[in-house]
Design an enzyme around this catalytic site. Structure first.
Site, PDB file in Angstrom:
ATOM      1  N   SER A  72       7.634   5.042  26.891  1.00 53.84           N
ATOM      2  CA  SER A  72       7.961   5.439  25.534  1.00 53.84           C
ATOM      3  C   SER A  72       7.244   6.735  25.197  1.00 53.84           C
ATOM      4  O   SER A  72       6.180   7.047  25.744  1.00 53.84           O
ATOM      5  CB  SER A  72       7.521   4.348  24.563  1.00 53.84           C
ATOM      6  OG  SER A  72       7.506   4.824  23.240  1.00 53.84           O
ATOM      7  N   GLU A  87      11.505   1.106  29.035  1.00 55.32           N
ATOM      8  CA  GLU A  87      10.235   1.751  28.716  1.00 55.32           C
ATOM      9  C   GLU A  87       9.113   0.717  28.791  1.00 55.32           C
ATOM     10  O   GLU A  87       9.327  -0.463  28.511  1.00 55.32           O
ATOM     11  CB  GLU A  87      10.276   2.362  27.320  1.00 55.32           C
ATOM     12  CG  GLU A  87      11.231   3.526  27.201  1.00 55.32           C
ATOM     13  CD  GLU A  87      11.285   4.124  25.817  1.00 55.32           C
ATOM     14  OE1 GLU A  87      11.838   5.226  25.685  1.00 55.32           O
ATOM     15  OE2 GLU A  87      10.780   3.495  24.866  1.00 55.32           O
ATOM     16  N   CYS A 138      15.450   3.646  11.823  1.00 52.26           N
ATOM     17  CA  CYS A 138      15.690   5.008  12.309  1.00 52.26           C
ATOM     18  C   CYS A 138      17.032   5.572  11.843  1.00 52.26           C
ATOM     19  O   CYS A 138      17.156   6.756  11.524  1.00 52.26           O
ATOM     20  CB  CYS A 138      15.636   5.041  13.833  1.00 52.26           C
ATOM     21  SG  CYS A 138      14.303   4.072  14.550  1.00 52.26           S
ATOM     22  N   CYS A 180      10.569   6.932  14.324  1.00 47.56           N
ATOM     23  CA  CYS A 180       9.126   6.830  14.532  1.00 47.56           C
ATOM     24  C   CYS A 180       8.435   8.150  14.238  1.00 47.56           C
ATOM     25  O   CYS A 180       8.905   9.219  14.624  1.00 47.56           O
ATOM     26  CB  CYS A 180       8.835   6.401  15.966  1.00 47.56           C
ATOM     27  SG  CYS A 180       9.450   4.764  16.375  1.00 47.56           S
ATOM     28  N   CYS A 190      17.654   7.217  16.073  1.00 45.73           N
ATOM     29  CA  CYS A 190      16.787   6.658  17.101  1.00 45.73           C
ATOM     30  C   CYS A 190      16.975   7.372  18.440  1.00 45.73           C
ATOM     31  O   CYS A 190      17.930   8.135  18.639  1.00 45.73           O
ATOM     32  CB  CYS A 190      17.048   5.169  17.244  1.00 45.73           C
ATOM     33  SG  CYS A 190      15.811   4.301  18.259  1.00 45.73           S
ATOM     34  N   ASP A 191      16.094   7.053  19.367  1.00 42.83           N
ATOM     35  CA  ASP A 191      15.899   7.847  20.588  1.00 42.83           C
ATOM     36  C   ASP A 191      17.175   8.214  21.337  1.00 42.83           C
ATOM     37  O   ASP A 191      17.421   9.379  21.625  1.00 42.83           O
ATOM     38  CB  ASP A 191      14.992   7.071  21.553  1.00 42.83           C
ATOM     39  CG  ASP A 191      13.601   6.846  20.986  1.00 42.83           C
ATOM     40  OD1 ASP A 191      13.356   7.244  19.838  1.00 42.83           O
ATOM     41  OD2 ASP A 191      12.766   6.270  21.689  1.00 42.83           O
ATOM     42  N   LYS A 192      17.982   7.224  21.715  1.00 43.31           N
ATOM     43  CA  LYS A 192      19.115   7.517  22.605  1.00 43.31           C
ATOM     44  C   LYS A 192      20.307   8.094  21.857  1.00 43.31           C
ATOM     45  O   LYS A 192      21.200   8.674  22.469  1.00 43.31           O
ATOM     46  CB  LYS A 192      19.533   6.262  23.370  1.00 43.31           C
ATOM     47  CG  LYS A 192      18.398   5.615  24.150  1.00 43.31           C
ATOM     48  CD  LYS A 192      17.625   6.618  24.991  1.00 43.31           C
ATOM     49  CE  LYS A 192      16.396   6.000  25.607  1.00 43.31           C
ATOM     50  NZ  LYS A 192      15.370   5.565  24.646  1.00 43.31           N
ATOM     51  N   ASP A 217      14.873   1.104  20.417  1.00 42.83           N
ATOM     52  CA  ASP A 217      13.885   0.966  21.489  1.00 42.83           C
ATOM     53  C   ASP A 217      12.705   0.114  21.034  1.00 42.83           C
ATOM     54  O   ASP A 217      12.228  -0.759  21.755  1.00 42.83           O
ATOM     55  CB  ASP A 217      13.370   2.341  21.912  1.00 42.83           C
ATOM     56  CG  ASP A 217      14.416   3.151  22.642  1.00 42.83           C
ATOM     57  OD1 ASP A 217      15.572   3.157  22.188  1.00 42.83           O
ATOM     58  OD2 ASP A 217      14.085   3.773  23.663  1.00 42.83           O
TER      59      ASP A 217
END
Length: 557
Positions: free
Chosen positions: A473, A447, A52, A197, A125-127, A84
């Protein structure tokens, strides 16, 4: 218009008494000319531990080229990132949400300490995405966020696949529907390069939300990570931030009640991750803008689901890019009468001007017309009831169910639930209850994709429901309620549920209940003892002591 674009860095770099500061910086290659220009901090979340963010060093160099070309001096620094997807289903996943706070804290500390005049934050990435924006909101200096972009889909057995297929493949393997070799072949093809993702999971949901909100440049987010145009986007961001600095355009001018409502509507229209709720609440908190769970429910219920994106739909982010990107979604919001058109963006345009200029690919069907929705309501709803007095978030995209009633199967941790799924002991119609996974109880609010994807892979996705004080997620699809608040260790009613109790989901009436009297719930709560904290010291112990409710964004301050 700023009268002095160097008003911050001048304090730390100018004058005879700042000779030692200049000496240090000259030691790493900055000369007098560079130190007399506005200093732009380049907050990078590069890491070698996941695809990511793996390419962000390259993008940071392009951002720096743009800053220099526009008359500034970039200074790059790095912060952390937790994957994640890689940590999912393990003790390591407890660190993911906590990393959001550490990312925000570390960017804030470096930017305040070195007194940057402006900041460009790079996320992947997500966070890292909300963490970057939370920091920019705190600092309130001219700044913007650049999302590194999505990975391309892999190809397996003649079709596009994403990491979602691998998680579901684990369940299919457990059910005997995939061999060892077939699962290995799938994992070898599902993640073909750099980028976040590919579905409308948390990363792309938040990237879209922050582009619609205006803190990311319009048209930047959906350019794929390994597309040749991404470097040009990064260079333009470097040039843009110098214009933002000249105009003294700050996050407080951009992150407003109206822009946050635009972001919520985009998340609902795209069928995005329920993590949108947690992260926008946190950003609103940092910006000092009132925002509550009820606002998410009101906006989502009045917003049609138009984007045919995974995990519930057919397409991925690269398809949305070819269709016209986020500006097409903004146009649909305007066409539906759901856009606060006067909200300002970091480019200086209003979001309404962006909508009017959107270029939509002829014949695209990734984003449907307003009069042809996938569903009349958005991708999530907020439920309350005797199981969630402070609220919870239920995902509605990717399935057609609006109600469910069934016996509870209660687990004290994600690991216990996953073991039951792998043992194929979950029965159709049941409600899987996973507790002690909230912000404090986890700690870190893991998650549950490992569990939910395995259920789908075993063919139970359409017949069971799941609720947890943890999270889901963005790749999760099915009838799931997360962020159940209060969480079990704080006396939440989820702690009172026992095997066999009837749990009722009623989306139409926005209720999540267990068929127990108030007296019975109170008596059981008095008897319930949560597992002892796993972490009493270190960053996880500190987080568990400081973090607030998921209903308020799970923030630590």
């Amino acid at each position: 218009m700023s009268s002095d674009p160097r008003s911050r860095s001048r304090v730390i770099l100018d004058g005879p008494d700042r000779a030692q500061a200049r000496a240090y910086l000259k030691g790493v290659g900055f000369d007098d000319d560079a130190l007399k220009r506005p200093i732009v901090g380049i907050a990078n979340t590069w890491t070698e531990t996941m695809p990511c963010n793996f390419h962000l060093r390259r993008l940071a160099e392009k951002v720096k080229e743009g800053v220099r070309a526009a008359g500034g001096t970039p200074m790059e620094f790095n912060t952390i990132a937790i994957s994640d997807g890689i940590t999912m289903g393990t003790e390591g996943m407890k660190t993911s949400l906590i990393s959001r706070e550490v990312i925000a804290d570390s960017i804030e500390l470096v930017a305040r300490g070195h007194m940057f005049d402006a900041v460009v934050a790079l996320s992947g990435c997500d966070k890292t995405i909300p963490g970057c924006v939370m920091a920019l909101a705190r600092l309130d200096v001219p700044s913007l966020m650049l999302y590194g972009g999505s990975i391309a889909p892999g190809r397996w057995r003649g079709r596009d696949v994403t990491i979602q297929d691998v998680f579901e493949g684990i369940g299919a393997h457990a059910a005997g529907d995939l061999t060892d070799d077939e699962l290995t072949d799938l994992e070898n093809h599902a993640s073909p390069g750099a980028g976040a993702c590919g579905g409308q999971f948390t990363a792309n949901t938040m990237a879209m939300a922050f582009e619609v909100l205006g803190i990311s440049p319009m048209g930047s987010s959906m350019v794929p990570a390994e597309d040749g145009k991404k470097g040009k986007v990064a260079e333009e961001c470097g040039r843009l931030v110098m214009g933002v600095l000249e105009r003294d355009l700050r996050p407080s001018h951009i992150i407003t009640r109206e822009s946050l409502e635009n972001a919520i509507a985009a998340g609902a229209m795209s069928g995005g991750s329920t993590n949108l709720v947690l992260h926008l609440l946190a950003v609103a908190n940092e910006a000092g803008v009132p925002l509550a769970l009820a606002d998410f429910d009101r906006i989502a219920w009045g917003t049609p689901l138009l984007c045919d994106l995974k995990p519930g739909g057919r397409y991925v982010a690269t398809d949305l890019y070819r269709a016209g990107g986020v500006p097409v979604v903004i146009r649909r919001l305007q066409e539906a009468g759901l856009l606060h058109a006067d909200a300002l963006t970091v480019t200086g345009q209003t979001v309404g001007e962006v909508a009017s200029q959107a270029e939509e690919a002829e014949g695209q069907d990734v984003v449907r017309a307003v009069d042809d929705p996938i569903k009349p309501n958005g991708g999530f709803a907020i439920l309350r009831g005797n199981l969630a007095p402070e609220g919870c978030v239920v995902k509605l995209s990717g399935h057609g169910r609006m109600e469910h009633s069934g016996p509870a199967r209660v687990f004290e941790s994600e690991e216990d639930a996953f073991a039951a799924v792998m043992a194929r002991s979950i029965e159709p119609g049941e409600v899987v209850v996973i507790r002690n996974e909230g912000p404090t109880g986890g700690p870190g609010m893991r998650e549950m994709l490992h569990v939910t994807a395995a259920l789908v892979g075993e063919g139970l996705g359409d017949s069971v429901a799941l609720l947890t004080d943890g999270r889901f997620s963005g790749a999760t699809h099915g009838f799931m309620a997360g962020h159940v608040s209060p969480e079990a260790p704080h006396g939440g009613p989820i702690a009172a549920v026992r095997d066999g109790d009837t749990v009722v989901f009623d989306v139409a009436n926005r209720e999540l209940n267990v068929e127990l009297s108030d007296d019975e719930i109170a008596e059981r709560l008095r008897d319930y003892e949560p597992p002892p904290p796993k972490y009493r010291t270190g960053v996880l112990g500190k987080y568990a002591r400081l973090v607030g409710s998921a209903s308020e964004g799970a923030v630590t301050g």
